[in-house]
Design a protein around this motif. Structure first.
Motif, PDB file in Angstrom:
ATOM      1  N   SER A 113       5.298  15.233 -18.387  1.00 52.11           N
ATOM      2  CA  SER A 113       4.422  16.254 -18.830  1.00 52.11           C
ATOM      3  C   SER A 113       3.566  15.539 -20.160  1.00 52.11           C
ATOM      4  N   VAL A 114       2.661  16.297 -20.749  1.00 49.12           N
ATOM      5  CA  VAL A 114       1.898  15.836 -21.598  1.00 49.12           C
ATOM      6  C   VAL A 114       2.920  15.402 -22.870  1.00 49.12           C
ATOM      7  N   GLU A 115       3.740  16.444 -23.243  1.00 44.58           N
ATOM      8  CA  GLU A 115       4.642  16.250 -24.155  1.00 44.58           C
ATOM      9  C   GLU A 115       5.657  15.043 -24.239  1.00 44.58           C
ATOM     10  N   ALA A 116       6.188  14.968 -22.908  1.00 43.52           N
ATOM     11  CA  ALA A 116       7.080  13.807 -22.476  1.00 43.52           C
ATOM     12  C   ALA A 116       6.390  12.306 -22.710  1.00 43.52           C
ATOM     13  N   ILE A 117       5.214  12.359 -22.374  1.00 45.71           N
ATOM     14  CA  ILE A 117       4.564  10.907 -22.430  1.00 45.71           C
ATOM     15  C   ILE A 117       4.311  10.890 -23.646  1.00 45.71           C
ATOM     16  N   LYS A 118       3.801  11.738 -24.556  1.00 54.37           N
ATOM     17  CA  LYS A 118       3.323  11.620 -25.929  1.00 54.37           C
ATOM     18  C   LYS A 118       4.572  11.294 -26.840  1.00 54.37           C
ATOM     19  N   ALA A 119       5.704  11.744 -26.294  1.00 57.52           N
ATOM     20  CA  ALA A 119       7.019  11.053 -27.058  1.00 57.52           C
ATOM     21  C   ALA A 119       7.299   9.860 -27.048  1.00 57.52           C
ATOM     22  N   VAL A 153       3.027  13.976 -12.714  1.00 53.15           N
ATOM     23  CA  VAL A 153       3.928  12.947 -11.942  1.00 53.15           C
ATOM     24  C   VAL A 153       3.094  11.630 -12.472  1.00 53.15           C
ATOM     25  N   MET A 154       3.898  10.402 -12.414  1.00 57.51           N
ATOM     26  CA  MET A 154       3.400   9.186 -12.762  1.00 57.51           C
ATOM     27  C   MET A 154       2.614   8.438 -11.208  1.00 57.51           C
ATOM     28  N   ARG A 155       3.216   8.951 -10.305  1.00 56.89           N
ATOM     29  CA  ARG A 155       2.668   8.397  -9.106  1.00 56.89           C
ATOM     30  C   ARG A 155       1.176   8.198  -8.743  1.00 56.89           C
ATOM     31  N   GLY A 156       0.396   9.021  -9.349  1.00 55.06           N
ATOM     32  CA  GLY A 156      -1.079   9.061  -9.312  1.00 55.06           C
ATOM     33  C   GLY A 156      -1.567   7.683 -10.038  1.00 55.06           C
ATOM     34  N   GLN A 157      -0.850   7.616 -11.234  1.00 56.95           N
ATOM     35  CA  GLN A 157      -1.507   6.478 -12.092  1.00 56.95           C
ATOM     36  C   GLN A 157      -1.019   5.116 -11.601  1.00 56.95           C
ATOM     37  N   ILE A 158       0.113   4.961 -11.070  1.00 56.42           N
ATOM     38  CA  ILE A 158       0.601   3.690 -10.318  1.00 56.42           C
ATOM     39  C   ILE A 158      -0.517   3.392  -9.284  1.00 56.42           C
ATOM     40  N   LEU A 159      -0.644   4.356  -8.413  1.00 63.22           N
ATOM     41  CA  LEU A 159      -1.639   4.141  -7.298  1.00 63.22           C
ATOM     42  C   LEU A 159      -3.043   3.893  -7.591  1.00 63.22           C
ATOM     43  N   VAL A 160      -3.179   4.184  -8.881  1.00 63.67           N
ATOM     44  CA  VAL A 160      -4.552   3.804  -9.402  1.00 63.67           C
ATOM     45  C   VAL A 160      -4.449   2.187  -9.592  1.00 63.67           C
ATOM     46  N   PHE A 161      -3.463   1.822 -10.299  1.00 63.09           N
ATOM     47  CA  PHE A 161      -3.224   0.601 -10.594  1.00 63.09           C
ATOM     48  C   PHE A 161      -3.579  -0.360  -9.535  1.00 63.09           C
ATOM     49  N   PHE A 162      -2.641   0.248  -8.530  1.00 63.70           N
ATOM     50  CA  PHE A 162      -2.839  -0.696  -7.154  1.00 63.70           C
ATOM     51  C   PHE A 162      -4.143  -0.771  -6.651  1.00 63.70           C
TER      52      PHE A 162
END
Lengths: 101, 171
Positions: B123-129, A56-65
């Motif tokens: 996923s890793v592939e989705a981010i890489k794409a 998920v992307m939520r963790g990275q966004i939270l790190v940003f904040f």
């Protein structure tokens, strides 16, 4: 997933507890601020690890904040420190007792 | 042990040692310099976790801005007298106890986690794409737009607060 997620969490917990020790035990106010930054960074590691392993992307966004808040906290904290130091030239926390009454 | 595990073991060991060095040095300048080394290690760990944007802002903001701020404040204050003083407060064994209890508790608890939520779409592939920056930018400017604006408000408060606190009072 060659490195287990739990390794990251344990590393994060160890660094966090070192930060707790530094914050509670040191007398130097600047080192106490640095210990707070240490604790924030350890939490960031675990957030990034969760973000990667749960995909998920939520963790990275939270790190940003967290980094934003850490920057604001350092600026305000050090400004208070300088304002205090002008009147009472000490940075030892056990000698800073202006509000003790 | 595979190569990634060896890589992680090196980083875990050196980060623990660096953290201990940071909280035990007498001179705050030494602490800040060790902190710089620690931040570079953390940035490398972010790269290992596929978070390139975080690695970049870790170096730029933490190492480039916050640590320089710390060094500036240490330079502004005259700390000759502090360096000869005692390092720890009198209650330091209690602090060590609290920290140890926390570390042991967390280490015991981590193995017990069995329920994992369903995997997300990144996923890793989705981010890489799509590219790491593109992905994080899209999420940040659509779903997390309001928190992003509030973050800018927090920074504004910090700027005004620092100016108000540090300026000389002119009667």
């Amino acid at each position: 997933m060659l490195v287990p997620l739990s390794w990251y969490i344990i590393l994060s917990a160890v660094i966090f507890s070192i930060g707790v020790f530094g914050f509670l035990a040191r007398r130097n106010l600047i080192i106490m601020f640095i210990s707070i930054e240490l604790m924030l960074n350890s939490v960031n590691i675990s957030l990034a690890a969760f973000s990667h392993y749960l995909q998920v992307m939520r963790g990275q966004i939270l790190v940003f904040f967290v980094i934003t808040v850490a920057a604001a906290e350092a600026a305000i904290g050090l400004a208070i420190l300088i304002a205090y130091y002008k009147n009472n030239p000490t940075i030892k926390v056990d000698e800073i007792n202006l509000l003790k009454g | 042990m595979t190569l990634p595990q060896l890589f992680f073991a090196y980083f875990a060991l050196s980060m623990t040692v660096l953290s201990l060095l940071i909280v035990t040095r007498k001179n705050p300048v030494h602490s800040v310099i060790w902190m710089l080394v620690l931040f570079i290690h953390i940035a490398a760990l972010y790269l290992f976790l596929n978070a390139e944007f975080l690695a970049a802002i870790q170096i730029i903001i933490y190492a480039g801005a916050i640590l320089v701020l710390f060094l500036f404040v240490i330079m502004l204050l005259n700390l000759k007298r502090e360096e000869t003083a005692q390092k720890y407060q009198s209650q330091w064994p209690i602090s060590m106890g609290i920290a140890l209890v926390f570390a042991i508790f967390m280490t015991m608890i981590v193995g017990k986690i069995t329920v994992m939520p369903a995997l997300g779409e990144y996923s890793v592939e989705a981010i890489k794409a799509e590219g790491s920056m593109m992905t994080i930018g899209k999420v940040l400017y659509t779903r997390y737009l309001l928190p992003f604006e509030i973050a800018s408000l927090v920074l504004l408060v910090a700027i005004i607060g620092a100016v108000v606190l540090a300026k000389q009072r002119v009667e």
